[in-house]
Enzyme design. Structure first.
Site, PDB file in Angstrom:
ATOM      1  N   SER A 238      42.419  -4.956   3.445  1.00  0.00           N
ATOM      2  CA  SER A 238      41.396  -6.296   3.355  1.00  0.00           C
ATOM      3  C   SER A 238      39.906  -5.461   3.615  1.00  0.00           C
ATOM      4  O   SER A 238      40.022  -4.350   4.189  1.00  0.00           O
ATOM      5  CB  SER A 238      41.593  -7.117   4.714  1.00  0.00           C
ATOM      6  OG  SER A 238      40.618  -7.984   4.899  1.00  0.00           O
TER       7      SER A 238
ATOM      8  N   TYR B 216      44.356  -9.584  13.291  1.00  0.00           N
ATOM      9  CA  TYR B 216      44.458  -9.339  11.698  1.00  0.00           C
ATOM     10  C   TYR B 216      43.764  -8.199  11.449  1.00  0.00           C
ATOM     11  O   TYR B 216      44.193  -7.405  10.676  1.00  0.00           O
ATOM     12  CB  TYR B 216      44.051 -10.646  11.119  1.00  0.00           C
ATOM     13  CG  TYR B 216      43.753 -10.583   9.489  1.00  0.00           C
ATOM     14  CD1 TYR B 216      44.949 -10.842   8.664  1.00  0.00           C
ATOM     15  CD2 TYR B 216      42.632 -10.091   8.946  1.00  0.00           C
ATOM     16  CE1 TYR B 216      45.057 -10.781   7.516  1.00  0.00           C
ATOM     17  CE2 TYR B 216      42.575 -10.233   7.649  1.00  0.00           C
ATOM     18  CZ  TYR B 216      43.619 -10.291   6.787  1.00  0.00           C
ATOM     19  OH  TYR B 216      43.527 -10.317   5.398  1.00  0.00           O
TER      20      TYR B 216
END
Length: 683
Positions: free
Chosen positions: A560, A573
């Site tokens: 990400s 996350y």
């Protein structure tokens, strides 16, 4: 204007009959045999009626035959070729001559068996490869058995390679035996005929069933002899575990001359054959029907150890047997090759038999591998039938070579389309039932890869796989990436489905959008278990397979932008994405010596189709940024340099580039797919 689409009762009946015959494996094998019908149509040039032959074209399959799969020829011109037939030594030239007899445009290329259908004086002709018929055809006393079983209704034809002369032989037999309904072709199959389509079909079925009934009534109870002690099948779970353990090594061995996809079968008929005292003798004789050994090669490779041997012992022996097989095959080629023979196509086996475990079959793609296995099962059935009433006696090895390295077969291979970029590669994608994972699986399948879609929800995984095509293209399985046991099971299922593994995409994930103070210990553990630990477990299990295969491979992490960019309310996350990002570097450094590339992709803001965003993450991120949830994608786009929304397909495109041949020398790389987020530029 195409005239091959002219609607005729003869052609319509032919398609219906072909489909019925071809859809029953008792009648013929996949893409085996051919059927024909004769009738009339109007010549668009003269306006006069013309007699035509409709016949299944080269490479078609009876069970799925459509009008486009028919070759349509003028019967008068086809039969006139007898005047220019140059003899057996040059009869391959007749196939090219068929083109001068074609009627209209379009349709399939005529096959070598076209002469049989055109020369036999019957309105409808079937040429089939039923196991029961080939059992008679390959019996040592097949000619005498034919007379005993069928009387005057079926006539024996000695082995002859398919071609014009075989067609003339059968035509002469029909003329000399007006009461006959068909023939047994030595070492090959059957041919039957009739004045109507129904009569031809019934005659074909009568020959097939009469042969099967005779074998059942008069055959020995143990056609393969007694079972060898210690070579019986392992329990199902044990034999499938052993098959999965051996699959990577086998795939590496049989891919010496080119990467192959595999298929595994532990059909009870195979296991019985592998346990029998006749295994070594019959396996060495190879198959007989041309369709069989063109798919399975002249003989299989057989592991000569009992299933109680250790995996290590079996692996060592397989290496020895493979080296011996390649030497034997090269010697076979040298024995019969002439200066005009095509080059040797490869010396690796297409069939590998593992007593107590099952059979692996191999091909350039999954369908080819599966069909090769089906053909060898046909061959086992043939051997069983022949041994039950006689002795299995296939055609000579020299004749097998003439078929295998036939110039016409070489021409058929040359007509195949160029392989897709990822043809022969096998991919496992986690979290692939929706969103980014499904888009990746879709792109990989489109580019020719076999794909295993793994997801928590088995039904959704199977639904996603079905949307990509048959099980020759994709399969769906359940897998919880936080469980080492389930991951190993997923890897094993991949190996049993496609014979190996080349490409893994660590995509499974979830996200909890919470601030530091709101994030619980359970939140942190869940986030890290799914992505950091999950990626580790998948990569570890996959790496063992890739190393055992010795074919290199790819591991791709869907990380990400957050792995390098610090944003608010995203501690668990983003931290786990940073973990994944460094796993890429660590594994690239460790696995490079095995030819395994490890790379990552850093997407951002993939809202559309995302299971994560739909599961509440989208609403929470929208609240953080103060925008309506339905506008979140637009918001993410506007904060990028390119002002474009990132879609799942954009990530899939990057995966394809990473695993393709153009970046063959790239490993340890992260590719941003974020439409340009300056704060996430890699440094």
């Amino acid at each position: 204007m195409s005239t091959t689409t002219t609607t005729t009762t003869a052609a319509d009946d032919l398609i219906a009959r072909s489909n019925r015959l071809g859809q029953d494996p008792a009648n013929t094998n996949y893409a085996g045999g051919n059927t024909s019908a004769k009738g009339t149509a109007t010549d668009p040039v003269t306006g006069e009626p013309v007699e035509l032959l409709w016949v299944k074209g080269s490479g078609g399959d009876l069970g799925t035959l459509t009008p486009k799969g028919l070759a349509v020829l003028r019967l008068d011109r086809l039969r006139a070729l007898a005047n220019v037939y140059p003899g057996v030594d040059r009869e391959d030239e007749m196939v090219a001559a068929f083109d001068y007899t074609l009627f209209g445009t379009g349709g399939a290329a005529p096959s070598i068996d076209t002469a049989m259908h055109g020369l036999v004086d019957a309105a409808h002709v079937d040429h089939l490869h039923p196991d029961s018929g080939i059992a008679i055809a390959t019996a040592a006393d097949g000619e005498a058995l034919t007379a005993t079983i069928f009387g005057d209704k079926v006539v024996w034809v000695p082995w002859r390679r398919p071609g014009w002369q075989l067609g003339q032989d059968i035509a002469d037999i029909k003329a000399a035996h007006p009461d006959a309904i068909g023939t047994i072709l030595g070492g090959h199959g059957i041919t039957a005929w009739g004045d109507t389509s129904d009569e031809a079909e019934q005659n074909s079925l009568w020959i097939i069933r009469t042969a099967a009934d005779y074998i059942a009534e008069h055959g020995s109870a143990e056609p393969f002899g007694a079972a060898r002690e210690g070579f019986g099948p392992l329990p199902e779970a044990d034999r499938r575990a052993r098959a999965a353990a051996l699959a990577p090594v086998l795939r590496g061995l049989v891919s010496t001359d080119g990467v192959k996809v595999g298929h595994f079968s532990d059909d009870s008929r195979i296991l019985e054959f592998l346990a029998s005292e006749s295994l070594d003798r019959l396996a060495a004789l190879g198959t007989s029907c041309p369709d069989h050994f063109l798919r399975t090669k002249v003989k299989p490779m057989v592991l000569d150890l009992p299933p109680t041997a250790s995996v290590e012992e079996s692996v060592a022996r397989l290496h020895e047997l493979h080296e011996q097989y390649r030497a034997d095959y090269a010697a076979y080629y040298e024995r019969y090759a002439t200066p005009e023979s095509p080059a040797m196509r490869g010396a690796d086996p297409a069939i590998v038999l593992i007593p107590g475990v099952g059979m692996f079959s191999y091909g350039a793609d999954k369908q080819t591998a599966r069909v090769a296995g089906e053909f060898y099962l046909n061959a086992i059935n043939v051997m069983r039938g022949a041994e039950a009433i006689s002795t299995y006696s296939p055609i000579d090895e020299s004749e097998k070579f003439r078929i295998e390295y036939w110039a016409l077969e070489e021409a058929k291979l040359a007509r195949r389309p160029a392989p897709a970029p990822l043809a022969g590669r096998i991919a496992l994608v986690t979290g692939a039932a929706s969103g980014i994972g499904k888009a990746i699986a879709t792109r990989l399948a489109k580019e020719g890869a076999c794909v295993v879609i793994a997801d928590l929800d088995a039904s959704k995984a199977q639904e996603a796989a079905a949307s990509l095509g048959s099980t020759d293209v994709a399969v769906g399985i359940a897998a919880n990436v936080t469980s080492a046991t389930e991951i190993q099971a997923a890897i094993d299922e991949t190996l049993l489905a496609f014979g190996g593994l080349d490409l893994v995409v660590n995509n499974a994930g979830l996200s909890l959008s919470k601030s530091l103070l709101e994030t619980t210990e359970a939140d942190w553990d869940l986030q890290h278990n799914v992505m950091a630990k999950g990626s580790f477990l998948v990569s570890r299990a996959a790496a063992k397979v890739l190393i055992d295969q010795q074919l290199g491979g790819d591991i791709v992490y869907i990380s990400s932008k957050n792995s390098v960019f610090a944003g608010p309310n995203n501690i668990a996350y983003s931290a786990t994405k940073a973990d994944q990002a460094h796993q890429v570097r660590l594994l690239a450094a460790e696995l490079g010596e095995h030819g395994i590339r490890v790379n990552g992709i850093n997407p951002d803001g993939v809202v559309r189709g995302s299971g994560i965003f739909a599961g509440g993450w989208g609403a929470k991120r929208a609240a953080v940024y103060g925008v309506p949830e339905e506008k979140l994608g637009e918001y993410y786009a506007q904060r990028t340099l390119l002002k474009r929304e990132v879609l799942p397909e954009n990530v899939a495109n990057a995966v394809f580039v990473l695993v393709g041949s153009d970046l063959s020398h790239t490993t340890g790389l992260h590719i941003p797919v974020d439409a340009g987020v300056a704060a996430a530029f890699l440094r």
